[in-house]
Design an enzyme around this catalytic site. Structure first.
Site, PDB file in Angstrom:
ATOM      1  N   ASP A  30     -42.453 -44.150-153.620  1.00  0.00           N
ATOM      2  CA  ASP A  30     -43.064 -43.159-154.584  1.00  0.00           C
ATOM      3  C   ASP A  30     -42.553 -42.064-155.389  1.00  0.00           C
ATOM      4  O   ASP A  30     -42.922 -40.939-154.618  1.00  0.00           O
ATOM      5  CB  ASP A  30     -44.334 -44.021-155.270  1.00  0.00           C
ATOM      6  N   ARG A  71     -48.676 -53.149-147.243  1.00  0.00           N
ATOM      7  CA  ARG A  71     -47.076 -52.684-147.061  1.00  0.00           C
ATOM      8  C   ARG A  71     -46.777 -52.465-146.273  1.00  0.00           C
ATOM      9  O   ARG A  71     -47.243 -51.413-145.435  1.00  0.00           O
ATOM     10  CB  ARG A  71     -47.169 -51.741-148.296  1.00  0.00           C
ATOM     11  N   ASP A  83     -43.452 -47.801-148.416  1.00  0.00           N
ATOM     12  CA  ASP A  83     -43.649 -48.007-150.012  1.00  0.00           C
ATOM     13  C   ASP A  83     -43.417 -46.553-149.846  1.00  0.00           C
ATOM     14  O   ASP A  83     -44.084 -45.802-149.986  1.00  0.00           O
ATOM     15  CB  ASP A  83     -45.431 -47.862-151.000  1.00  0.00           C
ATOM     16  N   ARG A  97     -39.441 -54.063-146.614  1.00  0.00           N
ATOM     17  CA  ARG A  97     -39.937 -54.383-147.460  1.00  0.00           C
ATOM     18  C   ARG A  97     -41.234 -55.297-147.440  1.00  0.00           C
ATOM     19  O   ARG A  97     -40.986 -56.464-147.902  1.00  0.00           O
ATOM     20  CB  ARG A  97     -38.889 -53.603-148.665  1.00  0.00           C
TER      21      ARG A  97
HETATM   22  N1  ROI Z   1     -54.099 -47.985-151.076  1.00  0.00           N
HETATM   23  C1  ROI Z   1     -53.815 -46.490-149.643  1.00  0.00           C
HETATM   24  N2  ROI Z   1     -54.900 -46.129-149.263  1.00  0.00           N
HETATM   25  N3  ROI Z   1     -52.682 -46.444-150.034  1.00  0.00           N
HETATM   26  C2  ROI Z   1     -51.416 -46.841-150.634  1.00  0.00           C
HETATM   27  O1  ROI Z   1     -50.496 -45.937-150.368  1.00  0.00           O
HETATM   28  C3  ROI Z   1     -51.786 -47.521-150.782  1.00  0.00           C
HETATM   29  N4  ROI Z   1     -50.419 -48.098-151.682  1.00  0.00           N
HETATM   30  C4  ROI Z   1     -50.973 -49.120-152.474  1.00  0.00           C
HETATM   31  C5  ROI Z   1     -52.152 -50.378-152.756  1.00  0.00           C
HETATM   32  C6  ROI Z   1     -52.083 -52.098-152.318  1.00  0.00           C
HETATM   33  C7  ROI Z   1     -52.482 -50.268-154.161  1.00  0.00           C
HETATM   34  N5  ROI Z   1     -53.152 -49.516-151.993  1.00  0.00           N
HETATM   35  C8  ROI Z   1     -52.948 -47.882-151.251  1.00  0.00           C
HETATM   36  O2  ROI Z   1     -49.508 -49.826-153.198  1.00  0.00           O
END
Ligand code: ROI
Length: 161
Positions: A99, A94, A97, A85
């Site tokens: 969620d 990242r 990620d 990570r």
């Molecule tokens: N922006 C996009 N397009 N996709 C993401 O998964 C994503 N994830 C994040 C942040 C950095 C806010 N921006 C992102 O965590």
């Protein structure tokens, strides 16, 4: 034991993002008491946050799981750690990620977990893949996914060809 239909959002913009998402989907499918039901297409999406970072690859998947939400969260965090990570900065790059977007129709508001995801209604890179695999889905307290999509002012999401 009860089974819940759960939607997970995946995002990456480092170290071969497509491979990162594929690896994470495989690990999700191998979690105990869990079945991977559907995976959306992969989409390339402009970063939300600082623009001097690579585009993201985003997708969502649907699972059925007997795991409790907190247990699922811990397992997703373990998958993130196993892949490495990397978070370079706030709203920045990242490696992977994961969620929890929706957990059945549950409303969860604990220290570690807010479900539905607090930003779900505002993010094209979540709503559009969700409507692909779950058309007509109603997000508790926010409404139908397609209605939320129609309120987005602009979208920079492109399915990977
Ligand atoms: N922006 C996009 N397009 N996709 C993401 O998964 C994503 N994830 C994040 C942040 C950095 C806010 N921006 C992102 O965590």
């Amino acid at each position: 034991m009860s089974t819940n239909t759960v939607y997970i959002g995946l995002g990456s913009n480092l170290s071969n993002p497509v491979e990162q998402l594929n690896t994470a989907m495989k690990s999700i499918a191998l979690m105990p008491f869990t079945q991977l039901i559907k995976r959306s297409s992969f989409y390339s999406s402009k970063p939300l946050g600082p623009q001097d970072q690579p585009d993201f690859i985003n997708a969502v998947c649907e699972i059925e799981t007997e795991l409790e939400a907190e247990d699922l969260l811990k397992r997703l965090q373990t998958i993130e750690l196993e892949q490495g990570r990397i978070k370079k900065r706030h709203w920045g790059e990242r490696l992977i990620d994961l969620d929890i977007l929706l957990f059945g129709n549950n409303l969860i508001n604990s220290k570690d977990l807010v479900v539905p995801h607090s930003q779900i209604a505002l993010r094209d890179f979540v709503l559009i893949p969700l409507s692909e695999i779950a058309p007509g889905l109603v997000i508790p307290n926010k409404g139908k996914v397609e209605n939320l999509i129609s309120t987005l002012t602009d979208s920079y999401l492109m399915p990977l060809g």
